[in-house]
Scaffold this motif. Structure first.
Motif: not given
Length: 903
Positions: A239-260, A289-295
């Motif tokens: 379904t196409r929507v426009r709904t605001p949410v909050l993403l919670m990410v445990s980035p692990g070793d890919d923190r720099a990629a997510w934080q950028g 979010v089930e990160s499992g790597g970079p975004p």
């Protein structure tokens, strides 16, 4: 005539300061828009989170009532004017014209109109005695009725406008709330469904604060606001929507990629939805979010956001060479980038009420506009000030440049609600700079509130928005009056303005802070005063470094280095103020506590003029406040009785964790474990007067024993850190090594059987023991708890203690059956926070006189276990626990043993 009128004017202004004359010209504050603004704000706050039908009904009732009242008000005013004109036509001649004018004046102007009407009526009667006499008496008797009718019509109009504004605020909030609840996302969040989604990032990633949960520390999570543009339900339906949410990410070793990630970036994510924490939020759900790597990026950010991101990253790179505090603080001062601010610095800013400097505020923009067009009031003079006239920019061009500067400020600092609020407040400051008239600022502030709340109704429930409006309102209303009062008592002008501004902002904001934090800062005003003069140069130089960083990085680094001096000063002010023992005082939380503080503040303001007449009373109050904040150790001991002067051992109250101190001389103590929170152990050591720590013993690497290590190291000379031999959990062991290296303190391993001494205290390491019967032979052992460093201690005065760490029963039995027999002890630090897992044989062997348990109030583990407490008491021990008795200090030994709790 002109000469007669000129003399009083000249005499009235002669010898008066120009500022006083301008203040006199401004007149009373214009409050006409305050009630409509409050109406919009309250209606939006109430409507958010309510069902749609209730909001619609409320809006309809308010709108209908408003239209009725406005119709009555304007209809009544029109009929009044029609009757006046009718009487004028029926009477004819100049007599009736004058009478009509008098009557109309009476309706509109009250008492002054009455005298005018009386004079006019008398004149007409004398000119035409043949007509029936109209004395002035009937006219005077009718005028109060007409004046009262006009007042009623005026109040009807006011109430109608207020209700109409309330209807607008409720309608806006209802529409925004309905937009959030629209589509499948809210329902999927209620079901905690696992979904796939295409999202568009709407904020910069921001890290959460690492916490301690039992023996482990929770990793820092990244929070990212985003709009879901397409959602895939568990059944595969998209379904196409426009709904605001909050993403919670445990980035692990890919923190720099997510934080950028930059706002407007498009991502593909998968995870589990859950409802928001509170009803009525601007979010439809939280997506873990089930990160499992970079975004996984599906769309690049816009060119504008890339440019803004380049500027922000350029500022961060320019500050890389600064010391830690300045490097962390300068981007926060300039553009609100707090990604580098460590938890301890943030705590210092919170304790001193300087956190407004870490967020983008109207002050940032006002400083830039000040440079552009000069100080407030300069527009009233023929000679313009600021950079604009020096560069030959016209008034119209100056206004245009100020608007462009404001737009750039919004883009670089991100168009989030806090930034929009800051821009609105900055534009209010721009109005002050341009006109120098405070009277026009209150309507401007009210208009800004109306427009912002109608644009973004969620601001009506934002504490940050409330604090910003309160502080701005205080600076516009209270600060000028308080400044004038101080100047009348001989305070220099500039100092009076600074004192009044800091005091006014603190007075109105402190009750709101109490709602959030259940505490008050006793050092907020002096710390804000000391930091204020450094804010402007740090901000200006920081913005200059931001602007030139893409083109000339070396110049940006030079500017950042210069800006680092005032930024470092601000950080030192915050840390020094927070380090004072009485920097914060507990206060009842919630709105009841806020009302209590507000009432006391109003009472203090009302009594201040009386106290000002008694300098000695003021001096005594100031001295008392200084003593409360500084809390000299001798005076504190006299007042509280804690710690006793001859204490030998102290168990600190650090919540669910362990931290102990062995007295090793004047101002010296050996610390055993550091607890989960740096601030708690730091506060305990300050209360004990410990400034030198020859050795820190960390019994094992669980977070509730080691995470407070930075608090032990803060401001103290530490000799070494001794640890257990088992590096588990590995992330906590790495944290200890990293913290020790940062403080340049050596780490050593505890060796079985080793003996050490520091002043009057000596101890022996009993466990972990190698070889037969050691930790490796313990059935089910080998974990971090069973590798706890266990100490037998003989302290000052012959006090004996057994400190067990978190040993489990198998290791306790191994300790009991060691090569040397355990002696009886005066004090036992019960293992593992008094859990149910204790070896009764060990308790029977050592038979302590005093058993101490360190545990947190209302902890989720049920510590201490009732059967453990009963067993200790059955063995003849007196049991004290930090969750009920607070920190415990022990003196004496044997029959002279005495324990003093701080609760």
């Amino acid at each position: 005539m002109s000469g007669v009128g000129a003399k009083p004017t000249a005499g009235g202004t002669a010898g008066r300061a120009p500022g006083a004359a301008r203040a006199r010209e401004e007149g009373p504050a214009d409050l006409r828009l305050v009630l409509p603004a409050l109406s919009v704000w309250a209606a939006a706050a109430l409507a958010l989170g309510q069902p749609g039908h209730r909001v619609a009904a409320g809006v309809a009732v308010c709108a209908v009532a408003a239209l009725v009242l406005l119709a009555v008000a304007f209809g009544g005013r029109g009929r009044g004017r029609g009757r006046v004109r009718g009487r004028a036509v029926a009477g004819g001649g100049s007599r009736n014209a004058v009478s009509a004018g008098a009557t109309e004046a009476a309706v509109s102007s009250g008492a002054s109109g009455a005298s005018g009407a009386s004079g006019a009526s008398g004149a007409v009667g004398a000119a035409d005695p043949g007509q029936p006499t109209r004395s002035s008496q009937p006219t005077r008797s009718r005028q109060p009725t007409r004046t009262g009718r006009a007042a009623r019509f005026g109040w009807a109009a006011v109430i109608g406008v207020v209700l109409l504004c309330g209807a607008a605020g409720g309608a806006s909030a209802g529409l925004h709330g309905a937009d959030v609840r629209r589509g499948p996302v809210p329902g999927l969040a209620q079901e905690h469904a696992r979904v796939g989604a295409e999202v568009r990032v709407t904020s910069d990633p921001r890290p959460t604060r690492p916490g301690v949960r039992g023996s482990h520390s929770t990793p820092a999570t990244l929070l990212i606001n985003a709009d879901i543009t397409e959602v895939a339900a568990p059944d595969g339906r998209r379904t196409r929507v426009r709904t605001p949410v909050l993403l919670m990410v445990s980035p692990g070793d890919d923190r720099a990629a997510w934080q950028g990630l930059l706002p407007s970036t498009r991502l593909r994510v998968a995870g589990r939805l859950s409802p928001p924490a509170h009803q009525g939020e601007r979010l439809a759900g939280v997506l873990r979010v089930e990160s499992g790597g970079p975004p996984r990026t599906t769309g690049d950010p816009t060119a504008v956001q890339r440019a803004a991101g380049s500027l922000r990253s350029g500022l961060r790179e320019a500050t890389d060479g600064l010391d830690a505090d300045a490097r962390a603080l300068l981007p926060g001062l300039v553009v609100g980038d707090t990604s580098r601010v460590p938890p301890d610095l943030h705590d210092a800013f919170r304790a001193t009420d300087l956190t407004h400097l870490l967020a983008v505020s109207g002050a940032n923009l006002s400083i830039l506009l000040f440079l552009l067009i000069g100080p407030p009031g300069s527009a009233l003079h023929s000679e313009r000030r600021g950079l604009a006239p020096k560069l030959g920019i016209s008034l119209r061009g100056t206004a245009l440049l100020g608007g462009v500067l404001t737009l750039a400020f919004i883009v670089v600092c991100r168009p989030e609600p806090s930034v929009l609020r800051a821009a609105a407040c900055g534009l209010i400051t721009l109005l002050a700079i341009g006109t120098g008239r405070r009277r026009s600022l209150i309507p401007a502030l009210a208009a800004a509130v109306v427009l912002l709340v109608l644009y973004d109704p969620w601001l009506a429930r934002s504490y940050g928005f409330l604090l910003s409006v309160l502080a701005t309102g205080a600076l516009l209303t209270l600060a000028p009056r308080w400044s004038a009062a101080l100047q009348r008592r001989g305070t220099p002008g500039r100092l009076a303005e600074v004192l009044a501004a800091a005091g006014a902002a603190q007075a109105v904001c402190a009750p709101v802070v109490v709602v959030l934090a259940s505490r008050i800062s006793l050092v907020a005003i002096p710390c804000n005063l000391l930091a204020e003069f450094a804010v402007a140069p740090a901000t200006v130089l920081g913005f200059a470094a931001l602007a030139v960083a893409p083109a000339a990085p070396p110049v940006a680094e030079l500017l950042a280095r210069i800006a680092g001096w005032p930024a470092g000063w601000i950080a030192r002010v915050a840390r020094t103020g927070a380090d004072l023992p009485g920097a914060e005082a507990p206060w009842p939380g919630g709105w009841a506590g806020a009302a209590l503080l507000a009432g006391l503040t109003v009472l203090a303001v009302l009594l201040a003029p009386r106290f000002a007449r008694h300098p000695w009373l003021c001096a005594a109050a100031a001295l008392l406040l200084v003593l409360v904040v500084v809390r000299p150790a001798p005076l504190t001991r006299v007042v509280t009785g804690w710690p006793p002067p001859d204490w030998a051992f102290a168990l600190c109250d650090v919540g669910q964790g362990d931290a102990m101190v062995l007295a090793a001389g004047e101002g010296t103590g050996v610390v055993v474990d550091a607890g989960p929170d740096p601030r708690s152990v730091d506060r305990c050591l300050r209360d004990l007067g410990v400034t030198r720590v020859p050795l820190v013993v960390l019994t094992h690497f669980h977070a509730d024993h080691v995470r407070g290590l930075p608090g032990v190291l803060r401001g103290r000379a530490v000799g070494a850190i001794q640890t257990t031999s088992l590096d588990e959990p590995p992330e906590q062991a790495a944290f200890v090594r990293r913290t020790a290296a940062g403080a340049r303190v050596a780490t050593v391993r505890a060796a079985p059987g080793e003996r050490r001494r520091a002043g009057p205290v000596e101890w022996q390491v009993l466990w972990p023991r190698a070889g037969p019967g050691g930790v490796a032979a313990v059935k089910g052992g080998g974990g971090p708890n069973d590798s706890s460093v266990t100490l037998y201690v003989r302290a000052a005065g012959g006090l004996t203690l057994l400190l067990l760490g978190d040993l489990e029963p198998p290791a306790q039995r191994g300790l009991l059956h060691g090569p040397s027999e355990l002696p009886r002890v005066d004090v036992l630090k019960v293992a593992h926070h008094g859990s149910a897992f204790q070896d009764t044989g060990l308790l029977d062997r050592v038979r302590p006189r005093l058993a101490l348990i360190s545990c947190g109030a209302d902890n989720p583990y049920g510590h201490p276990a009732p059967r453990t407490v009963d067993a200790l008491r059955a063995a003849g021990a007196r049991v004290l626990r930090t969750d009920t008795d607070g920190a415990v200090a022990v003196t004496g030994a044997g029959r002279e043993l005495r324990a003093v709790g701080r609760s």
